[in-house]
Design a protein around this motif. Structure first.
Motif, PDB file in Angstrom:
ATOM      1  N   LYS A 108      43.703  33.191  33.657  1.00  0.00           N
ATOM      2  CA  LYS A 108      44.133  33.277  35.058  1.00  0.00           C
ATOM      3  C   LYS A 108      42.951  33.554  35.983  1.00  0.00           C
ATOM      4  O   LYS A 108      42.899  33.056  37.104  1.00  0.00           O
ATOM      5  N   ALA A 109      41.999  34.351  35.518  1.00  0.00           N
ATOM      6  CA  ALA A 109      40.825  34.665  36.336  1.00  0.00           C
ATOM      7  C   ALA A 109      39.852  33.485  36.388  1.00  0.00           C
ATOM      8  O   ALA A 109      39.074  33.362  37.337  1.00  0.00           O
ATOM      9  N   PHE A 110      39.887  32.617  35.391  1.00  0.00           N
ATOM     10  CA  PHE A 110      38.967  31.482  35.339  1.00  0.00           C
ATOM     11  C   PHE A 110      39.353  30.399  36.333  1.00  0.00           C
ATOM     12  O   PHE A 110      38.480  29.697  36.855  1.00  0.00           O
ATOM     13  N   ILE A 111      40.639  30.261  36.630  1.00  0.00           N
ATOM     14  CA  ILE A 111      41.113  29.210  37.540  1.00  0.00           C
ATOM     15  C   ILE A 111      40.509  29.349  38.944  1.00  0.00           C
ATOM     16  O   ILE A 111      40.040  28.359  39.501  1.00  0.00           O
ATOM     17  N   PRO A 112      40.440  30.544  39.551  1.00  0.00           N
ATOM     18  CA  PRO A 112      39.810  30.630  40.878  1.00  0.00           C
ATOM     19  C   PRO A 112      38.291  30.410  40.860  1.00  0.00           C
ATOM     20  O   PRO A 112      37.683  30.226  41.906  1.00  0.00           O
ATOM     21  N   ILE A 113      37.680  30.417  39.692  1.00  0.00           N
ATOM     22  CA  ILE A 113      36.235  30.213  39.587  1.00  0.00           C
ATOM     23  C   ILE A 113      35.891  28.729  39.627  1.00  0.00           C
ATOM     24  O   ILE A 113      34.833  28.340  40.118  1.00  0.00           O
ATOM     25  N   ILE A 114      36.787  27.885  39.131  1.00  0.00           N
ATOM     26  CA  ILE A 114      36.487  26.459  38.967  1.00  0.00           C
ATOM     27  C   ILE A 114      36.211  25.773  40.302  1.00  0.00           C
ATOM     28  O   ILE A 114      35.217  25.052  40.439  1.00  0.00           O
TER      29      ILE A 114
END
Length: 180
Positions: A108-114
């Motif tokens: 879930k935290a990786f999605i806003p990083i992409i």
């Protein structure tokens, strides 16, 4: 994959279309060792050689500056993306997004990083294109380098010994195949 589908006479295990034989095991181990040796030499080369010096040397021996730039940009792509992702992750942590925890929390935290990572990569590409144009990359004049690498006698000996050893090993392999 070579282990599962390479034909052989001495079958150890068989199921449906998968047949594992002693020959396939020997071939798979041989292929694995070759890949390990090749990848270790490549890793060692890039660990002890600066990418900048490598590309300058390629350009000095006559390779096109466009090709050397493509090589340089390709080799620097992964470290740049890793650096950008660390900066973006720190910014997300400051904003209060939880980055540690279970696997689902990390996904879930990786999605806003992409999205910021892709946008910053696109902006960096545009900046690189403008920089290349401003520095005269497409100029027809001969390039001059601040740090130039000149070959000395030790370098010539290393090149000679490497070519000699490669030729010797190639001839040895051909003779060995011919004898066996």
């Amino acid at each position: 994959m070579q282990l599962l589908f390479k034909p052989g006479k001495d079958i150890i295990f068989s199921w449906f279309i998968i047949r594992i034989s002693t020959e396939s095991i020997a071939f798979a181990v041989s292929l694995f060792i070759r890949l390990c040796i090749i990848s270790s030499f490549i890793l060692l080369f890039f660990h002890i050689t600066k990418v900048k010096d490598f590309t300058i040397s390629l350009e000095e021996i006559g390779l096109s500056k466009s090709v050397t730039y493509i090589l340089l940009a390709t080799m620097m792509l992964v470290p740049q993306i890793i650096q950008r992702s660390k900066v973006i992750m720190q910014a997300q942590k400051i904003r209060g997004i939880e980055m540690n925890g279970h696997l689902l929390t990390r996904v879930k935290a990786f999605i806003p990083i992409i999205t910021p990572l892709i946008l910053s990569s696109l902006m960096a590409t545009e900046e690189q294109a403008l920089t290349l144009e401003a520095r005269g990359f497409f100029s027809e004049n001969k390039r001059v380098y601040l740090h130039s690498k000149k070959k000395n006698t030790f370098d010539n000996w290393i090149i000679f010994l490497s070519l000699f050893a490669s030729g010797f090993l190639l001839i040895f392999k051909v003779v060995l195949k011919w004898l066996i």
